[in-house]
Design an enzyme around this catalytic site. Structure first.
Site: not given
Ligand code: NAP
Ligand code: HSE
Length: 439
Positions: A18, A109, A133, A194, A205, A209
């Site tokens: 994201v 969330k 959001e 996640e 999760d 939400k």
């Molecule tokens: P992700 O791909 O695992 O990315 C997490 C990022 O945060 C990475 O860049 C990681 O660094 C960095 N990070 C994690 N812990 C850290 C720490 N302690 N210190 C510094 N940097 C840190 O996760 P994501 O899927 O983008 O999700 C991010 C958030 O959005 C979560 O809260 C998730 O629940 C929410 N979300 C995700 C989606 C989805 O479809 N993926 C949808 C809605 C909401 P590195 O890159 O160096 O590892």
């Molecule tokens: N891991 C979550 C899902 C990302 O699959 O719905 C969106 O919050």
């Protein structure tokens, strides 16, 4: 006061699925952002764990950091956008950002479920925005709807599919007979899951939400730990086949219902949903949230619940809303959480035992005379009325068959007690599944 010529600096925490999408939108859509908000934005710092990873897109020169102080202690960063995930350290970073008078946008969330009321109170006292959001429903604008467009309603219920990974897996299993592990690997490769996919698969999760959405809908905290949560890992390929024969799809639902006595039903679990119900038709990474209110009646919002672009849409919407409100001397409007008239004490959540539902049960039994009569007697003694019985997949080798029973609505506690007694019968090899039937 900030004038329109001030460049608004963003501190992005997390540059993964994201965060990477948000970084790309901040640079790629800079002209449109300026046109829509009158503001120029710049990604000043992007916090990551591993500065050596290859990033696409590459962040602006000098922006990448592994030191959170580069964002939290920088007085020239106006908006912190947290896209890291997890409760800690993200939660502490958000507290510090708000305490320092920075606006905050988060997709987290878990943090909003665990710390939402205190963070929102802090934001309010600091006269800054805390927008979230993307924390529920991915690209579906359900949080904003509950906080503004539907605010006039007395919300009665939320019935939803709010985990994209789970819905993707269930759709692949039902439609293509994809094995569970393969479907999960596909969802991970798409960036839906996640960091720990257990949170998706076990309903955790979705419970976070539901806690966020339920708290907004009912104006009192719905603690995530009180939400009954059951994952999808017990579902076998035969459950999808038998459910389809009976006219149902299997979906993982997140349900919150305001009861007349002031208590709240809040539960996440797989459910059989009639094939002609809209929620049964929500497939793949799509999510849907059905809200029933006293004025609006029934509304269903449908869209992509996870993935980079859809989630970026929700995060960028929050950022643009903040940009548009900046410089407003009155500060952000009061927030409807946690006390919008319902009091800020936690809602009493029904124990699942009190639920009345129809059920689907699948048993492996000896394929011999009298078995059904023994099972029917136990169910009858427990006040559980059988609606249908089908015997499937007879195995002459082991002398067993699958027995699929559906019931009329019964008390969950009675059903659990009866099934425990059924499991003790010598003619029952195993109780394989118990799934609630919704709608
Ligand atoms: P992700 O791909 O695992 O990315 C997490 C990022 O945060 C990475 O860049 C990681 O660094 C960095 N990070 C994690 N812990 C850290 C720490 N302690 N210190 C510094 N940097 C840190 O996760 P994501 O899927 O983008 O999700 C991010 C958030 O959005 C979560 O809260 C998730 O629940 C929410 N979300 C995700 C989606 C989805 O479809 N993926 C949808 C809605 C909401 P590195 O890159 O160096 O590892
Ligand atoms: N891991 C979550 C899902 C990302 O699959 O719905 C969106 O919050």
């Amino acid at each position: 006061m900030m004038d329109n010529s001030t460049v608004i600096n963003i501190g992005l925490m997390g540059l993964g699925t994201v965060g990477g999408g948000v970084a790309a939108a901040l640079s790629g859509n800079a002209d449109a952002i300026k046109r829509k908000t009158g503001r120029t934005v710049r990604l000043r710092k992007a916090l990551v764990r591993d500065a050596g990873k290859v990033r696409n897109p590459a962040p602006p020169a000098g922006a990448l950091t592994t030191n959170p102080e580069d964002i939290l202690a920088d007085p020239d960063i106006h908006i912190v956008v947290e896209m890291m995930g997890g409760d800690s350290p993200a939660g502490e970073y958000l507290e510090r950002a708000l305490a320092a008078g920075k606006h905050v946008v988060t997709a987290n969330k878990e943090v909003m479920s665990r710390r939402g009321p205190s963070l929102l109170a802090l934001a309010q006292s600091q006269r800054v925005n805390l927008l979230f959001e993307a924390s529920a429903g991915g690209g579906i604008p359900i949080v904003g709807c509950l906080m503004s467009q539907l605010l006039a309603n007395d919300i009665r219920s939320i019935r939803s599919i709010i985990n994209g990974t789970t819905n993707y897996i269930l759709t692949r299993m039902a439609r293509h007979q994809t094995p569970f592990a393969d479907a999960l690997a596909e969802a991970q490769a798409q960036g839906y899951a996640e960091a720990d996919p257990t949170n998706d698969i076990e309903g955790i999760d979705a419970a976070y939400k539901l806690s966020v959405l339920g708290s907004l809908a009912f104006h009192r905290p719905i603690p995530h730990h009180a939400i009954y949560t059951e994952g999808i890992s017990r579902l076998g390929p035969e459950d999808f086949r038998y459910a389809a024969e009976l006219g149902y799809a299997i979906k993982s639902l997140a349900i919150a219902v305001a009861e007349a006595n002031g208590s709240v039903q809040a539960r996440v679990h797989p459910a059989l949903v009639p094939e002609d119900h809209l929620l049964a038709k929500v497939d793949g990474v799509y999510n849907a949230v059905e809200v029933t209110g006293d004025l609006c009646g029934q509304i269903i919002l449908h869209g992509q619940g996870a993935g980079r672009d859809a989630t970026t849409s929700a995060v960028m919407g929050d950022i643009l809303n903040i940009l548009r409100s900046m410089g407003n001397a009155d500060g952000p409007p009061p927030l409807p959480l946690p006390d919008g008239g319902g009091g800020n004490s936690e809602a009493r959540i029904w124990p699942i035992d009190e639920l009345a539902s129809a059920y689907y049960m699948r048993l492996t039994c000896a394929d011999q005379a009298g078995v059904l009569a023994q099972i029917a007697r136990i169910l009858g003694d427990g006040n559980i009325s059988i609606a249908t019985v089908i015997q499937k997949d007879t195995d002459p080798g082991s002398g067993t068959a699958q027995l699929v029973i559906t019931t009329y609505p019964a008390r969950e506690a009675d059903v659990q007690t009866a099934l425990a007694a059924v499991a003790e019968l010598g003619v029952v090899a195993s109780v394989n599944n118990l799934i609630r039937i919704e709608g």
